[in-house]
Design an enzyme around this catalytic site. Structure first.
Site, PDB file in Angstrom:
ATOM      1  N   HIS A   1       0.838  -1.208   0.000  1.00  0.00           N
ATOM      2  CA  HIS A   1       0.000   0.000   0.000  1.00  0.00           C
ATOM      3  C   HIS A   1       0.871   1.256   0.000  1.00  0.00           C
ATOM      4  O   HIS A   1       0.676   2.150  -0.825  1.00  0.00           O
ATOM      5  CB  HIS A   1      -0.918  -0.028   1.231  1.00  0.00           C
ATOM      6  CG  HIS A   1      -1.694   1.224   1.456  1.00  0.00           C
ATOM      7  ND1 HIS A   1      -3.029   1.340   1.125  1.00  0.00           N
ATOM      8  CD2 HIS A   1      -1.337   2.427   2.007  1.00  0.00           C
ATOM      9  CE1 HIS A   1      -3.456   2.558   1.434  1.00  0.00           C
ATOM     10  NE2 HIS A   1      -2.453   3.234   1.987  1.00  0.00           N
ATOM     11  N   GLU A   2       1.823   1.306   0.923  1.00  0.00           N
ATOM     12  CA  GLU A   2       2.652   2.516   1.037  1.00  0.00           C
ATOM     13  C   GLU A   2       3.511   2.698  -0.208  1.00  0.00           C
ATOM     14  O   GLU A   2       3.698   3.817  -0.686  1.00  0.00           O
ATOM     15  CB  GLU A   2       3.519   2.458   2.304  1.00  0.00           C
ATOM     16  CG  GLU A   2       2.738   2.380   3.623  1.00  0.00           C
ATOM     17  CD  GLU A   2       1.766   3.538   3.851  1.00  0.00           C
ATOM     18  OE1 GLU A   2       1.839   4.551   3.131  1.00  0.00           O
ATOM     19  OE2 GLU A   2       0.894   3.412   4.738  1.00  0.00           O
TER      20      GLU A   2
ATOM     21  N   HIS B   1       1.694   4.414  -2.912  1.00  0.00           N
ATOM     22  CA  HIS B   1       1.721   5.883  -2.886  1.00  0.00           C
ATOM     23  C   HIS B   1       2.945   6.409  -3.634  1.00  0.00           C
ATOM     24  O   HIS B   1       2.858   7.406  -4.359  1.00  0.00           O
ATOM     25  CB  HIS B   1       1.753   6.395  -1.442  1.00  0.00           C
ATOM     26  CG  HIS B   1       0.446   6.242  -0.718  1.00  0.00           C
ATOM     27  ND1 HIS B   1      -0.750   6.643  -1.256  1.00  0.00           N
ATOM     28  CD2 HIS B   1       0.158   5.736   0.508  1.00  0.00           C
ATOM     29  CE1 HIS B   1      -1.730   6.394  -0.383  1.00  0.00           C
ATOM     30  NE2 HIS B   1      -1.201   5.825   0.686  1.00  0.00           N
TER      31      HIS B   1
ATOM     32  N   ASP C   1      -5.024   7.373  -1.689  1.00  0.00           N
ATOM     33  CA  ASP C   1      -5.821   6.495  -0.837  1.00  0.00           C
ATOM     34  C   ASP C   1      -7.246   6.404  -1.358  1.00  0.00           C
ATOM     35  O   ASP C   1      -7.728   7.289  -2.054  1.00  0.00           O
ATOM     36  CB  ASP C   1      -5.858   7.047   0.599  1.00  0.00           C
ATOM     37  CG  ASP C   1      -4.606   6.683   1.376  1.00  0.00           C
ATOM     38  OD1 ASP C   1      -4.193   5.514   1.306  1.00  0.00           O
ATOM     39  OD2 ASP C   1      -4.071   7.580   2.051  1.00  0.00           O
TER      40      ASP C   1
END
Ligand code: ZN
Length: 185
Positions: A117-118, A121, A127
C-alpha cells in the site's frame, strides 16, 4: 474444410509465429528494455525486519505492472521502520520518496499489505478509504482481517498510466498515513 480444422490450423500457425518471436527476442538489448520501463531503485538497508517484506512487495508490483520495475539498484525509495505514530509514505516525485512502517501497526495489520500500500503511494496512487479489501489503497479501512497485498486491476493500471506518461498526478508531492479503521456513527 470444417471450421474445427481451420481453427486447429490457425492455432498451429499462431504457435509457430510465437516460437519465431520468442527466438527473436531471446536476447533483447538492455537499452531497449530500459527505454520501456521506468526503474524505481529501492533500498532496504534501513528497513530492519521489514527488508524481506519490502522485497516481496516489490515483487508484487513488478508482477502486476508493465511500465515500472522495482529493483535494488539505488535509493529512489528508502524503506524505514518506527515504533508508533502510524505507517506512511512520503513521495517527493513519482517513484521517489520513502516509506516508514510502524512496527506496532504491523502487528495489528498484515505487514505485506501495509508495505505494498505505502509503495503504491510512491508509485502515484492516492488512498481510497472505502473499506473494500480487494483494493490495496483502501488500506486500514478494510480492517485488520484484510490481508490482501495485491493491487486491484484498476490500481495496477493506474500505476502503468502514471509511469507510461509520467503524469502530473504522480509527480505531486504526497504524504499520508495508513488510514484508521472506519468508525460508524
Ligand atoms: Zn495510504
Amino acid at each position: 474444410m470444417s471450421p474445427r480444422r481451420i481453427g486447429r490450423r490457425f492455432a498451429t500457425l499462431v504457435a509457430g509465429v510465437a516460437t519465431v518471436l520468442s527466438l527473436g527476442l531471446a536476447n533483447p538489448a538492455p537499452a531497449a528494455a530500459e527505454g520501456v520501463n521506468a526503474v524505481v531503485c529501492y533500498n532496504t538497508s534501513q528497513a530492519g525486519p521489514y527488508a524481506g517484506i519490502a522485497d516481496q512487495a516489490a515483487g508484487i508490483w513488478n508482477a502486476y505492472t508493465n511500465n515500472v520495475d522495482m529493483a535494488k539498484c539505488g535509493s529512489n525509495l528508502m524503506i524505514y521502520y518506527t515504533y508508533g505514530g502510524g505507517s506512511y509514505a512520503v513521495r517527493y516525485s513519482l517513484g521517489n520518496g520513502y516509506v516508514v512502517i510502524d512496527v506496532y501497526q504491523a502487528q495489528q495489520y498484515a505487514p505485506l499489505r501495509i508495505m505494498t500500500h505505502e509503495i503504491g503511494h510512491i508509485l502515484g496512487l492516492p488512498d481510497n478509504y472505502n473499506g473494500q479489501c480487494h483494493l490495496l489503497m483502501s488500506g486500514g479501512s478494510a480492517g485488520t482481517g484484510c490481508t490482501n497485498p495485491y493491487p486491484y486491476t484498476t490500481e495496477a493500471a493506474q500505476v502503468d498510466r502514471n509511469f507510461g506518461g509520467f503524469g502530473a498526478q504522480g509527480s505531486q508531492v504526497f504524504q499520508d498515513s495508513w488510514p484508521a479503521p472506519v468508525t460508524v456513527g
